[in-house]
Design an enzyme around this catalytic site. Structure first.
Site, short mmCIF file in Angstrom:
data_model
loop_
_atom_site.label_atom_id
_atom_site.label_comp_id
_atom_site.label_asym_id
_atom_site.label_seq_id
_atom_site.Cartn_x
_atom_site.Cartn_y
_atom_site.Cartn_z
N GLU A 285 105.14 -10.23 -33.62
CA GLU A 285 105.17 -9.19 -32.58
C GLU A 285 106.50 -8.44 -32.58
OE1 GLU A 285 104.02 -10.46 -28.64
OE2 GLU A 285 101.91 -10.42 -29.17
N HIS A 306 96.91 -28.50 -51.13
CA HIS A 306 95.57 -28.72 -51.69
C HIS A 306 94.60 -27.62 -51.28
CE1 HIS A 306 96.54 -32.80 -53.21
NE2 HIS A 306 97.52 -32.63 -52.34
N LYS A 420 93.02 -4.01 -26.82
CA LYS A 420 92.64 -4.14 -25.39
C LYS A 420 91.91 -2.88 -24.95
CE LYS A 420 96.66 -6.91 -24.06
NZ LYS A 420 97.88 -6.91 -23.28
O1 PA5 Z 1 105.26 -11.89 -26.23
C1 PA5 Z 1 104.56 -11.25 -25.48
O2 PA5 Z 1 105.04 -10.47 -24.66
C2 PA5 Z 1 103.06 -11.42 -25.50
O3 PA5 Z 1 102.65 -12.25 -26.52
C3 PA5 Z 1 102.58 -11.98 -24.17
O4 PA5 Z 1 103.20 -13.23 -23.97
C4 PA5 Z 1 101.06 -12.15 -24.15
O5 PA5 Z 1 100.45 -10.94 -24.48
C5 PA5 Z 1 100.61 -12.60 -22.77
O6 PA5 Z 1 101.02 -11.70 -21.79
P1 PA5 Z 1 101.07 -12.08 -20.27
O7 PA5 Z 1 102.05 -13.19 -20.09
O8 PA5 Z 1 101.48 -10.83 -19.57
O9 PA5 Z 1 99.68 -12.51 -19.87
#
Ligand code: PA5
Length: 431
Positions: A285, A306, A420
């Site tokens: 990310e 493997h 989303k």
């Molecule tokens: O690192 C991040 O910001 C994302 O991976 C969030 O943790 C994930 O999308 C979950 O979001 P939230 O905590 O708002 O539900």
């Protein structure tokens, strides 16, 4: 220095471009002085030294309360809201913990996908077990955990009644925004705040990670102490030739520029499977933006030798390996002598399994390097809270530095919105 870093086989391919030392120093200065991109999300840098005894006690007291009333604690969250806790818990726990009397509650995860069958089986299990729920969402609006929480909350209220279920639900969310915050306020759930300046994937050392880790029976003070030690070590050294986080950020970037597009993160201890999942989320990310970025993949060896081994040795030469290497095992299991020796293993008699695992690691490293797979080895003395805390801070800091080296903002994730929006359109969500 408890984390050591080694580089081998790096110069198989000529560099197409090099990163001057001054750029790495710039990245370091931007991070420690909080002047770089996304600097409104640098709260995680301060957690290791700003965490007070009172903060720890509040989390530990909540953990003790939930533990006393539960055989199972369900952690509802996705991405950064569950992976850090799971990484630490699974690294430390006995994999065969089958919940005997007097043991800590079993942590079960939910809200990290949308599987109906999984939820069905979970509800069946919860019919017969005492349990509590921790719901974690910084935004308070993420669909996967919101769906799971609605279903599990209803189950909890039916099983325990409204008043009792309020004592069995803890919410970890934003200080003031989001649907989860409103729900928590209305129902008087105990609540912990995810600070505004800490993004989800950098939140493992807040209550997001610490509460579940404490419930699982692990020492959160030592985890924080490990992170604090690593911070001290990394902050006081701006030399890219010896600051391990700078070295790691620099070499990943150089390898990327030389055509290695995939970083395969490997451990020889299966308990580190979720640590690698946490790594994949943190780096995926943070790095994958603007049509660039290393693809973070993971494997457990020798298991995956493997399955993936053939590809790694002889497939397309677009990957390098980062190995999390553990020097010492917690326990000893030696190979017994066998009079008949039908399996031919007497040549290994009395040697420990860990010793053989280490030799497998070394042999694999040599083979893969000779096959054109550069190797970065991150070595830790053993798996415990202290060293996990050190690794967490090390990888977080190196990830941020690597982002600055690539001139991107490592703290946002605009690309996560696309799926989303499409899903909401198909679901007919009112906008
Ligand atoms: O690192 C991040 O910001 C994302 O991976 C969030 O943790 C994930 O999308 C979950 O979001 P939230 O905590 O708002 O539900």
């Amino acid at each position: 220095m408890s984390i050591k870093i080694h580089f081998e086989g790096l110069f198989h391919d000529p560099w197409t471009e090099t990163i001057p030392e001054s750029l790495t120093k710039n990245a370091f200065n931007q991070l420690v002085n909080k002047t770089g991109k996304g600097n409104e999300f640098l709260g995680w840098l301060d957690i290791p030294d700003q965490m007070t005894q009172a903060n720890i006690e509040e989390i530990q007291n909540c953990a003790d309360r939930l533990s006393a009333q539960s055989e199972i604690v369900v952690l509802i969250g996705i991405g950064g809201s569950y992976l850090g806790a799971r990484a630490v818990i699974e690294a430390l726990q006995n994999p065969f913990n089958l919940m005997k009397e007097g043991e800590t509650p079993k942590i079960i995860y939910a809200g990290h996908h949308i599987s109906e069958d999984y939820l069905h089986h979970l509800l069946q299990l919860l019919n017969h077990k005492s349990y509590s729920l921790i719901v974690i969402s910084k935004s308070g609006t993420t669909t996967e955990p919101a769906l799971a929480f609605r279903i599990l909350k209803e189950h909890c209220e039916k099983k325990y009644g409204m008043e009792e279920s309020q004592k069995r639900i803890v919410a970890i969310t934003d200080a003031s925004r989001g649907a989860l915050k409103q729900l928590a306020n209305k129902n008087n759930y105990q609540t912990f705040v995810i600070p505004d300046d800490v993004g989800g994937r950098y939140s493992v050392l807040t209550a997001v990670g610490l509460l579940p880790i404490a419930i699982a029976g692990f020492n959160i003070e030592q985890l924080i102490a490990g992170a604090a030690k690593m911070k001290e070590e990394l902050f006081q050294n701006d030399d890219p030739n010896s600051n391990t986080a700078m070295q790691y950020a620099l070499y990943r970037n150089l390898l990327y520029q030389s055509g290695k597009k995939i970083e395969l993160v490997v451990a020889y201890e299966p308990e580190l499977f979720y640590f690698i999942e946490w790594f994949k989320q943190l780096y995926g990310e943070s790095d994958g933006k603007e049509g660039r970025g290393l693809f973070p993949a993971g494997a457990i060896f020798s298991t995956d030798l493997h399955s993936l081994g053939q590809y790694i040795q002889e497939g397309e030469r677009h990957l390098f390996e980062t190995v999390i290497s553990v020097e010492k095992s917690q326990f000893k299991v030696a190979i017994p002598y066998d009079e008949e020796n039908l399996d031919g293993l007497n040549y290994l008699q009395y040697r420990s399994i860990h010793e053989i695992n280490q030799i497998a690691e070394e042999g694999t490293r040599q083979a893969h390097i000779s096959g054109g797979v550069p190797n970065i080895r991150i070595q830790i003395p053993e798996i415990n809270e202290q060293h996990l805390g050190e690794m967490i801070f090390f990888f977080e800091m190196s990830c941020a530095l690597g982002g600055y080296l690539m001139d991107i903002n490592p703290f946002n994730q605009p690309g996560v919105e696309a799926y989303k929006q499409q899903m909401f359109k198909l679901l007919g969500k009112p906008m």
